[in-house]
Design a protein around this motif. Structure first.
Motif, PDB file in Angstrom:
ATOM      1  N   ARG A  21      31.070   3.994  28.334  1.00  0.00           N
ATOM      2  CA  ARG A  21      29.843   4.328  29.062  1.00  0.00           C
ATOM      3  C   ARG A  21      28.819   4.969  28.129  1.00  0.00           C
ATOM      4  NH1 ARG A  21      27.063   8.201  30.999  1.00  0.00           N
ATOM      5  NH2 ARG A  21      28.477   9.761  30.134  1.00  0.00           N
ATOM      6  N   GLN A  22      29.265   5.874  27.256  1.00  0.00           N
ATOM      7  CA  GLN A  22      28.352   6.543  26.330  1.00  0.00           C
ATOM      8  C   GLN A  22      27.728   5.552  25.348  1.00  0.00           C
ATOM      9  OE1 GLN A  22      30.702   9.656  24.553  1.00  0.00           O
ATOM     10  NE2 GLN A  22      30.677  10.936  26.401  1.00  0.00           N
ATOM     11  N   LEU A  23      28.533   4.627  24.855  1.00  0.00           N
ATOM     12  CA  LEU A  23      28.002   3.595  23.971  1.00  0.00           C
ATOM     13  C   LEU A  23      26.949   2.758  24.689  1.00  0.00           C
ATOM     14  CD1 LEU A  23      31.199   2.196  22.168  1.00  0.00           C
ATOM     15  CD2 LEU A  23      29.343   3.487  21.112  1.00  0.00           C
ATOM     16  N   ALA A  24      27.254   2.394  25.924  1.00  0.00           N
ATOM     17  CA  ALA A  24      26.344   1.539  26.688  1.00  0.00           C
ATOM     18  C   ALA A  24      25.020   2.244  26.967  1.00  0.00           C
ATOM     19  CB  ALA A  24      27.011   1.108  27.990  1.00  0.00           C
ATOM     20  N   GLU A  25      25.070   3.518  27.303  1.00  0.00           N
ATOM     21  CA  GLU A  25      23.842   4.251  27.599  1.00  0.00           C
ATOM     22  C   GLU A  25      22.997   4.437  26.349  1.00  0.00           C
ATOM     23  OE1 GLU A  25      22.355   5.236  30.460  1.00  0.00           O
ATOM     24  OE2 GLU A  25      23.894   3.942  31.330  1.00  0.00           O
ATOM     25  N   ALA A  26      23.633   4.767  25.236  1.00  0.00           N
ATOM     26  CA  ALA A  26      22.890   4.911  23.982  1.00  0.00           C
ATOM     27  C   ALA A  26      22.258   3.581  23.579  1.00  0.00           C
ATOM     28  CB  ALA A  26      23.820   5.415  22.873  1.00  0.00           C
ATOM     29  N   ALA A  27      22.988   2.487  23.784  1.00  0.00           N
ATOM     30  CA  ALA A  27      22.476   1.168  23.434  1.00  0.00           C
ATOM     31  C   ALA A  27      21.293   0.791  24.321  1.00  0.00           C
ATOM     32  CB  ALA A  27      23.594   0.131  23.563  1.00  0.00           C
ATOM     33  N   TYR A  28      21.373   1.110  25.592  1.00  0.00           N
ATOM     34  CA  TYR A  28      20.299   0.789  26.531  1.00  0.00           C
ATOM     35  C   TYR A  28      18.996   1.477  26.107  1.00  0.00           C
ATOM     36  CZ  TYR A  28      17.576   0.865  30.865  1.00  0.00           C
ATOM     37  OH  TYR A  28      16.577   0.746  31.793  1.00  0.00           O
ATOM     38  N   LYS A  29      19.078   2.740  25.796  1.00  0.00           N
ATOM     39  CA  LYS A  29      17.880   3.483  25.388  1.00  0.00           C
ATOM     40  C   LYS A  29      17.301   2.917  24.096  1.00  0.00           C
ATOM     41  CE  LYS A  29      19.475   7.764  27.585  1.00  0.00           C
ATOM     42  NZ  LYS A  29      19.981   9.146  27.347  1.00  0.00           N
ATOM     43  N   ASP A  30      18.161   2.559  23.181  1.00  0.00           N
ATOM     44  CA  ASP A  30      17.723   2.011  21.898  1.00  0.00           C
ATOM     45  C   ASP A  30      17.042   0.659  22.080  1.00  0.00           C
ATOM     46  OD1 ASP A  30      17.589   2.225  19.033  1.00  0.00           O
ATOM     47  OD2 ASP A  30      19.164   0.716  18.914  1.00  0.00           O
ATOM     48  N   ALA A  31      17.651  -0.207  22.893  1.00  0.00           N
ATOM     49  CA  ALA A  31      17.123  -1.556  23.080  1.00  0.00           C
ATOM     50  C   ALA A  31      15.771  -1.542  23.770  1.00  0.00           C
ATOM     51  CB  ALA A  31      18.114  -2.396  23.884  1.00  0.00           C
ATOM     52  N   ARG A  32      15.597  -0.645  24.746  1.00  0.00           N
ATOM     53  CA  ARG A  32      14.318  -0.569  25.469  1.00  0.00           C
ATOM     54  C   ARG A  32      13.170  -0.274  24.511  1.00  0.00           C
ATOM     55  NH1 ARG A  32      13.653   0.229  31.045  1.00  0.00           N
ATOM     56  NH2 ARG A  32      11.774   1.395  30.528  1.00  0.00           N
ATOM     57  N   THR A  33      13.434   0.539  23.496  1.00  0.00           N
ATOM     58  CA  THR A  33      12.389   0.934  22.556  1.00  0.00           C
ATOM     59  C   THR A  33      12.164  -0.112  21.478  1.00  0.00           C
ATOM     60  OG1 THR A  33      12.972   3.268  22.885  1.00  0.00           O
ATOM     61  CG2 THR A  33      11.698   2.704  20.909  1.00  0.00           C
ATOM     62  N   ARG A  34      13.241  -0.619  20.895  1.00  0.00           N
ATOM     63  CA  ARG A  34      13.127  -1.456  19.701  1.00  0.00           C
ATOM     64  C   ARG A  34      12.941  -2.937  19.993  1.00  0.00           C
ATOM     65  NH1 ARG A  34      18.279  -0.897  16.752  1.00  0.00           N
ATOM     66  NH2 ARG A  34      17.193  -2.107  15.148  1.00  0.00           N
ATOM     67  N   PHE A  35      13.399  -3.401  21.155  1.00  0.00           N
ATOM     68  CA  PHE A  35      13.419  -4.845  21.398  1.00  0.00           C
ATOM     69  C   PHE A  35      12.697  -5.238  22.688  1.00  0.00           C
ATOM     70  CE2 PHE A  35      17.384  -3.739  19.087  1.00  0.00           C
ATOM     71  CZ  PHE A  35      17.035  -4.313  17.865  1.00  0.00           C
ATOM     72  N   SER A  36      11.583  -4.589  22.961  1.00  0.00           N
ATOM     73  CA  SER A  36      10.791  -4.952  24.132  1.00  0.00           C
ATOM     74  C   SER A  36       9.935  -6.179  23.821  1.00  0.00           C
ATOM     75  CB  SER A  36       9.886  -3.787  24.544  1.00  0.00           C
ATOM     76  OG  SER A  36       8.860  -3.593  23.586  1.00  0.00           O
ATOM     77  N   ILE A  37       9.533  -6.875  24.872  1.00  0.00           N
ATOM     78  CA  ILE A  37       8.649  -8.026  24.689  1.00  0.00           C
ATOM     79  C   ILE A  37       7.318  -7.596  24.081  1.00  0.00           C
ATOM     80  CG2 ILE A  37       7.233  -9.695  25.944  1.00  0.00           C
ATOM     81  CD1 ILE A  37       9.554 -10.345  27.655  1.00  0.00           C
ATOM     82  N   GLU A  38       6.795  -6.464  24.526  1.00  0.00           N
ATOM     83  CA  GLU A  38       5.501  -6.027  23.995  1.00  0.00           C
ATOM     84  C   GLU A  38       5.594  -5.701  22.507  1.00  0.00           C
ATOM     85  OE1 GLU A  38       1.872  -5.680  23.318  1.00  0.00           O
ATOM     86  OE2 GLU A  38       2.564  -6.377  25.270  1.00  0.00           O
ATOM     87  N   ALA A  39       6.721  -5.100  22.075  1.00  0.00           N
ATOM     88  CA  ALA A  39       6.890  -4.825  20.647  1.00  0.00           C
ATOM     89  C   ALA A  39       6.911  -6.128  19.854  1.00  0.00           C
ATOM     90  CB  ALA A  39       8.176  -4.039  20.412  1.00  0.00           C
ATOM     91  N   MET A  40       7.575  -7.147  20.388  1.00  0.00           N
ATOM     92  CA  MET A  40       7.617  -8.446  19.717  1.00  0.00           C
ATOM     93  C   MET A  40       6.227  -9.080  19.659  1.00  0.00           C
ATOM     94  SD  MET A  40       9.535 -11.904  21.027  1.00  0.00           S
ATOM     95  CE  MET A  40       8.378 -12.032  22.411  1.00  0.00           C
TER      96      MET A  40
END
Length: 387
Positions: A355-374
């Motif tokens: 669960r901790q890995l998944a939550e940390a990954a979710y927060k990271d992905a929202r910031t680094r891999f958003s459509i707007e960032a791309m």
């Protein structure tokens, strides 16, 4: 030429829904209209673009062009030449109404290079592949690099792994990295009751489920997951995807034959292509990525992160740019079924760590891999190249 008024003719050889096509489906709305997409065949991608309100046309390439495979030798390439010039001429006539041609695949680069020369328009190549012999013939690599060096003003690579491979193969054209973006909204939480209904509809038994979301192809490594499952008798697996190309059909059949053997029978579910991938990802306990050759990016890894599921990925290529081992996911050696089985078991036995890995990954992905960032990354790259 100002970026605000840049009219882009996007070119893609495929109408199948592969990773490059899903990328373009997310990128094109930032530029089209006035931009437009041209496909060299008709299929599901065409319908998706139409549904999204993106101007799209089909200029069907001759069969000899469409059938040139990644492993193609000189004979196959030579047979494609007449059809190649024919379709490039058609694209060139259309391209004269645009400011640049944006090739979104390797075959599109070949057609786009000729079309750009004929139309007198600049060319941009979006590189979605790692140009190594694990993926392509030497002839195809040499052709792609030569065309990019000769005709492309800019290469936009989907990962640093893709950029480095291009440069190591002799690429001289300026290359920048813009990671893929994923629509966060598609991964809104699904109600537990809906997930239970999905389990029943799929015929899943009680117990843990892992999911692998990729087309069925030898280098994607579904066979590695099946061998790992043989060591995990209580675990079920969803294989979401299908063989896209003719040379992958035999591999898909081999996977089904392996799954039918006694040690796996009834535990592997081949779901084919699905439109409900975000929900299916939330249904499984672990998302796995098993490519045995370096992944150019690893879109499914990001999707698993956004679905708030712990992700296990193969170490190499773009995957190591997405996941931090032990912090936002787990990385295992390519082709190592034993290591994959151990990693799956670790997450299933330690749900709080998962669960901790998944939550940390979710927060990271929202910031680094958003459509707007791309989209912003592509805008800035084009602005620098054409200002």
């Amino acid at each position: 030429m100002t970026q605000a008024g840049l009219r882009i003719l996007f070119l893609d050889h495929s109408a199948a829904l592969g990773g490059a096509e899903l990328y373009l489906l997310d990128l094109a709305p930032a530029f089209a209209p006035p931009g437009e997409v041209v496909l060299l065949e008709e299929g599901p991608f065409y319908q998706k673009l139409q549904a999204a309100g993106i101007p799209v046309a089909v200029m069907a390439a001759p069969r000899a062009v469409r059938q040139v495979a990644r492993e193609a030798g000189p004979g196959s390439a030579l047979r494609a030449i007449p059809g190649l010039f024919w379709v490039a001429g058609r694209v060139a006539r259309k391209a004269r109404a645009f400011d640049l041609i944006y090739a979104n695949s390797q075959k599109a680069l070949v057609v786009g290079s000729l079309a750009a020369r004929l139309a007198g328009r600049p060319l941009v190549w979006n590189l979605h592949d790692v140009l190594t012999t694990a993926h392509f013939s030497r002839l195809n690599i040499r052709l792609a690099v030569t065309l990019a060096n000769r005709f492309a003003r800019l290469v936009i690579a989907n990962s640093d792994a893709s950029r480095r491979a291009f440069q190591e193969a002799g690429g001289k054209t300026p290359a920048v990295v813009v990671h893929n973006g994923i629509d966060v909204q598609r991964f809104a939480a699904v109600e537990p009751g809906q997930l239970q209904a999905m389990r029943r509809a799929l015929g899943l038994r009680d117990g843990p489920v892992v999911g692998l979301f990729s087309r069925l192809a030898p280098w994607k490594g579904q066979h590695v997951l099946l061998e790992a499952l043989a060591q995990l008798p209580d675990v079920q697996a969803l294989l979401v995807g299908e063989a896209l190309f003719q040379d992958e059909q035999q591999y898909a059949q081999q996977l089904r034959q392996r799954a039918a053997r006694a040690d796996l029978r009834g535990r592997v579910y081949f779901l084919g292509f699905r439109d409900d991938v975000p929900a299916l990802m939330q249904l499984v306990d672990v998302v796995v990525h098993t490519s045995v050759a370096p992944e150019p990016f690893g879109r499914v890894i990001v999707e698993g992160m956004l679905a708030r599921r712990p992700v296990i990925a193969t170490r190499g290529g773009g995957a190591v740019e997405i996941l931090r081992d032990g912090e936002t996911g787990l990385l295992v050696p390519p082709g190592d079924a034993q290591a994959l089985a151990v990693a799956i078991q670790r997450l299933l036995r330690h749900p709080e760590q998962a669960r901790q890995l998944a939550e940390a990954a979710y927060k990271d992905a929202r910031t680094r891999f958003s459509i707007e960032a791309m989209r912003q990354g592509v805008r800035q790259a084009l602005e620098r190249a054409f200002s």
